[in-house]
Design a protein around this motif. Sequence first.
Motif, PDB file in Angstrom:
ATOM      1  N   VAL A  31      48.448   7.814 -41.018  1.00  0.00           N
ATOM      2  CA  VAL A  31      47.441   7.426 -41.865  1.00  0.00           C
ATOM      3  C   VAL A  31      47.947   7.707 -43.389  1.00  0.00           C
ATOM      4  O   VAL A  31      48.041   7.344 -44.390  1.00  0.00           O
ATOM      5  CB  VAL A  31      45.973   7.817 -41.700  1.00  0.00           C
ATOM      6  CG1 VAL A  31      45.091   7.571 -42.767  1.00  0.00           C
ATOM      7  CG2 VAL A  31      45.505   6.793 -40.507  1.00  0.00           C
ATOM      8  N   PHE A  32      47.925   9.353 -43.297  1.00  0.00           N
ATOM      9  CA  PHE A  32      48.528   9.947 -44.732  1.00  0.00           C
ATOM     10  C   PHE A  32      49.651   9.378 -45.200  1.00  0.00           C
ATOM     11  O   PHE A  32      50.087   9.370 -46.296  1.00  0.00           O
ATOM     12  CB  PHE A  32      48.191  11.370 -44.795  1.00  0.00           C
ATOM     13  CG  PHE A  32      46.837  11.685 -44.851  1.00  0.00           C
ATOM     14  CD1 PHE A  32      46.271  11.987 -46.076  1.00  0.00           C
ATOM     15  CD2 PHE A  32      46.132  11.966 -43.804  1.00  0.00           C
ATOM     16  CE1 PHE A  32      44.851  12.567 -46.228  1.00  0.00           C
ATOM     17  CE2 PHE A  32      44.788  12.451 -43.887  1.00  0.00           C
ATOM     18  CZ  PHE A  32      44.199  12.823 -45.234  1.00  0.00           C
ATOM     19  N   GLY A  33      50.663   8.973 -44.125  1.00  0.00           N
ATOM     20  CA  GLY A  33      51.930   8.516 -44.901  1.00  0.00           C
ATOM     21  C   GLY A  33      51.802   7.205 -45.269  1.00  0.00           C
ATOM     22  O   GLY A  33      52.643   6.786 -46.262  1.00  0.00           O
ATOM     23  N   GLU A  34      51.292   6.298 -44.384  1.00  0.00           N
ATOM     24  CA  GLU A  34      51.209   4.890 -44.804  1.00  0.00           C
ATOM     25  C   GLU A  34      50.274   4.325 -45.767  1.00  0.00           C
ATOM     26  O   GLU A  34      50.312   3.458 -46.672  1.00  0.00           O
ATOM     27  CB  GLU A  34      51.071   3.993 -43.506  1.00  0.00           C
ATOM     28  CG  GLU A  34      52.001   4.276 -42.237  1.00  0.00           C
ATOM     29  CD  GLU A  34      53.563   3.946 -42.764  1.00  0.00           C
ATOM     30  OE1 GLU A  34      53.653   3.325 -43.667  1.00  0.00           O
ATOM     31  OE2 GLU A  34      54.506   4.475 -42.080  1.00  0.00           O
ATOM     32  N   LEU A  35      49.113   5.300 -45.775  1.00  0.00           N
ATOM     33  CA  LEU A  35      47.954   4.729 -46.741  1.00  0.00           C
ATOM     34  C   LEU A  35      47.792   5.831 -47.704  1.00  0.00           C
ATOM     35  O   LEU A  35      46.634   6.404 -47.839  1.00  0.00           O
ATOM     36  CB  LEU A  35      46.618   4.479 -45.920  1.00  0.00           C
ATOM     37  CG  LEU A  35      46.827   3.318 -44.973  1.00  0.00           C
ATOM     38  CD1 LEU A  35      45.758   3.350 -43.903  1.00  0.00           C
ATOM     39  CD2 LEU A  35      47.232   2.034 -45.635  1.00  0.00           C
ATOM     40  N   PRO A  36      48.959   6.267 -48.690  1.00  0.00           N
ATOM     41  CA  PRO A  36      48.633   7.505 -49.551  1.00  0.00           C
ATOM     42  C   PRO A  36      47.622   7.336 -50.625  1.00  0.00           C
ATOM     43  O   PRO A  36      46.848   8.259 -51.097  1.00  0.00           O
ATOM     44  CB  PRO A  36      50.009   7.631 -50.080  1.00  0.00           C
ATOM     45  CG  PRO A  36      50.508   6.188 -50.240  1.00  0.00           C
ATOM     46  CD  PRO A  36      49.993   5.653 -48.820  1.00  0.00           C
ATOM     47  N   ALA A  37      47.225   6.016 -50.903  1.00  0.00           N
ATOM     48  CA  ALA A  37      46.082   5.896 -52.034  1.00  0.00           C
ATOM     49  C   ALA A  37      44.615   5.881 -51.733  1.00  0.00           C
ATOM     50  O   ALA A  37      43.913   6.270 -52.367  1.00  0.00           O
ATOM     51  CB  ALA A  37      46.454   4.307 -52.699  1.00  0.00           C
ATOM     52  N   LEU A  38      44.483   5.596 -50.543  1.00  0.00           N
ATOM     53  CA  LEU A  38      42.967   5.598 -49.870  1.00  0.00           C
ATOM     54  C   LEU A  38      43.149   5.763 -48.069  1.00  0.00           C
ATOM     55  O   LEU A  38      43.139   4.835 -47.530  1.00  0.00           O
ATOM     56  CB  LEU A  38      42.430   4.274 -50.075  1.00  0.00           C
ATOM     57  CG  LEU A  38      40.848   4.083 -49.775  1.00  0.00           C
ATOM     58  CD1 LEU A  38      40.121   5.403 -49.985  1.00  0.00           C
ATOM     59  CD2 LEU A  38      40.237   3.056 -50.120  1.00  0.00           C
ATOM     60  N   PRO A  39      43.491   6.920 -47.814  1.00  0.00           N
ATOM     61  CA  PRO A  39      43.428   7.069 -46.256  1.00  0.00           C
ATOM     62  C   PRO A  39      42.107   7.349 -45.902  1.00  0.00           C
ATOM     63  O   PRO A  39      41.110   7.511 -46.473  1.00  0.00           O
ATOM     64  CB  PRO A  39      44.317   8.852 -46.219  1.00  0.00           C
ATOM     65  CG  PRO A  39      43.879   9.256 -47.536  1.00  0.00           C
ATOM     66  CD  PRO A  39      43.916   8.379 -48.706  1.00  0.00           C
ATOM     67  N   HIS A  40      42.237   7.330 -44.443  1.00  0.00           N
ATOM     68  CA  HIS A  40      40.803   7.279 -43.762  1.00  0.00           C
ATOM     69  C   HIS A  40      40.887   8.090 -42.414  1.00  0.00           C
ATOM     70  O   HIS A  40      42.140   8.420 -42.065  1.00  0.00           O
ATOM     71  CB  HIS A  40      40.249   6.010 -43.181  1.00  0.00           C
ATOM     72  CG  HIS A  40      41.231   5.662 -42.330  1.00  0.00           C
ATOM     73  ND1 HIS A  40      42.492   4.791 -42.426  1.00  0.00           N
ATOM     74  CD2 HIS A  40      40.872   5.195 -40.973  1.00  0.00           C
ATOM     75  CE1 HIS A  40      42.943   4.224 -41.338  1.00  0.00           C
ATOM     76  NE2 HIS A  40      42.259   4.478 -40.270  1.00  0.00           N
ATOM     77  N   LEU A  41      39.894   8.481 -42.298  1.00  0.00           N
ATOM     78  CA  LEU A  41      39.790   9.341 -40.803  1.00  0.00           C
ATOM     79  C   LEU A  41      39.994   8.585 -39.627  1.00  0.00           C
ATOM     80  O   LEU A  41      38.992   8.003 -39.610  1.00  0.00           O
ATOM     81  CB  LEU A  41      38.466  10.247 -40.822  1.00  0.00           C
ATOM     82  CG  LEU A  41      38.461  11.248 -39.687  1.00  0.00           C
ATOM     83  CD1 LEU A  41      39.580  12.231 -39.472  1.00  0.00           C
ATOM     84  CD2 LEU A  41      36.964  11.889 -39.612  1.00  0.00           C
ATOM     85  N   PRO A  42      41.065   8.492 -38.921  1.00  0.00           N
ATOM     86  CA  PRO A  42      41.243   7.396 -37.886  1.00  0.00           C
ATOM     87  C   PRO A  42      40.236   7.819 -36.632  1.00  0.00           C
ATOM     88  O   PRO A  42      40.173   8.935 -36.384  1.00  0.00           O
ATOM     89  CB  PRO A  42      42.861   7.769 -37.621  1.00  0.00           C
ATOM     90  CG  PRO A  42      43.126   9.052 -38.148  1.00  0.00           C
ATOM     91  CD  PRO A  42      42.234   9.397 -39.086  1.00  0.00           C
ATOM     92  N   GLU A  43      40.041   6.832 -35.858  1.00  0.00           N
ATOM     93  CA  GLU A  43      39.340   7.141 -34.630  1.00  0.00           C
ATOM     94  C   GLU A  43      40.275   6.261 -33.567  1.00  0.00           C
ATOM     95  O   GLU A  43      40.916   5.514 -33.748  1.00  0.00           O
ATOM     96  CB  GLU A  43      38.074   5.997 -34.888  1.00  0.00           C
ATOM     97  CG  GLU A  43      37.096   6.513 -36.009  1.00  0.00           C
ATOM     98  CD  GLU A  43      36.163   5.404 -36.547  1.00  0.00           C
ATOM     99  OE1 GLU A  43      36.415   4.472 -35.751  1.00  0.00           O
ATOM    100  OE2 GLU A  43      35.342   5.526 -37.226  1.00  0.00           O
ATOM    101  N   LEU A  44      39.989   7.208 -32.234  1.00  0.00           N
ATOM    102  CA  LEU A  44      40.880   6.813 -31.186  1.00  0.00           C
ATOM    103  C   LEU A  44      40.141   6.442 -30.052  1.00  0.00           C
ATOM    104  O   LEU A  44      39.911   7.503 -29.124  1.00  0.00           O
ATOM    105  CB  LEU A  44      41.815   8.020 -31.036  1.00  0.00           C
ATOM    106  CG  LEU A  44      42.956   8.468 -32.256  1.00  0.00           C
ATOM    107  CD1 LEU A  44      43.573   9.641 -31.819  1.00  0.00           C
ATOM    108  CD2 LEU A  44      43.625   7.339 -32.783  1.00  0.00           C
TER     109      LEU A  44
END
Length: 335
Positions: A31-44
């Motif tokens: 997430v932090f690598g692919e979405l640097p402008a607006l990352p989110h807390l991922p759910e699994l």
Amino acid sequence: MTEQTWPWPAGAATGIGSLPGTDIAEAQRIVFGELPALPHLPELPARGPGADMIGRSAVFLVDLAVELYTGRWRVAARGGRDLRRARDLLERDLDQLTEQADGYTGPLKVQAAGPWTLAASIDLALGGRMLRDPGAVRDLTDSLAEGLRGHVADIARRVPGATVLLQLDEPSLPAVLAARVPTESGLHTYRAVEASTAATALRRVVDAVGVPVIVHCCAPDVPLEVVRDAGAAAVALDLDLVERLDPLGEAIDAGLGMLAGAAPALPPPDGRAPSSARVAQRVRELWDRLGFPAARLPRQVVVTPACGLAGAPPEYARAVLAACRDAGRRLYEFG
């Protein structure tokens, strides 16, 4: 319309929430690598009970315990093993976020189920959904509002450079408003909730958390008037499910931000993720049909997958996030 700003940088992209797999460290790195402008807390959700949307969100309820019984969450006198497991999973995720987001500055999105989806999904101790009891729904809403206020504050402490955004997932909201939530027997449905009542409950949560709130609804007939009346900053929706343009145009003209679900959450038969050009084109086509200036698009709209990616293969999920990121940049550079 007067000049307005939205709580994300122009040309941003983000995820809706869920990702495949069970490794939270790897999910956050993606997430932090692919979405640097607006990352989110991922759910699994693949981690099992307590990682599902309802169980994870039940962790935020204050003085209202739930338990898992015959595959469903229900109100309980005290939290049991499954709720403790959900709390442990969330705490592990937050500890990992503290490490992964060290030094991060910018908007950071977190997600939780909204009060109406919880009320339509959690059973009362004596049977039937919480939705059947207006008093129980009020208690649930107040409990959730208090818990999410604390959760947002905790995120802000852990990642002091972040500007926290809260996404309320409300996939059940259209069914709640249209009396389409089935009773336990499946023979009947619960009485429809008035739009004003729905908006009032959502606004209690919006007002309590004190940060910009996005209402996500990956269903047809997103109740945009309810979202606006609740004071949300934005709506997140699946572009393929948008049937009526006029209500969406009115909401956007009034300043509502949009998280535009433009990339399929599941792969096509050939398994290939859409190109960033195709994703950007999908967003631009809708914007052009709405008739708004092109320069406003990358500021008011965030590019996202159509919904959560938990059901997708890991390589497809990552490729979709990358395509959304690059689509956002395309819209910014050529808008």
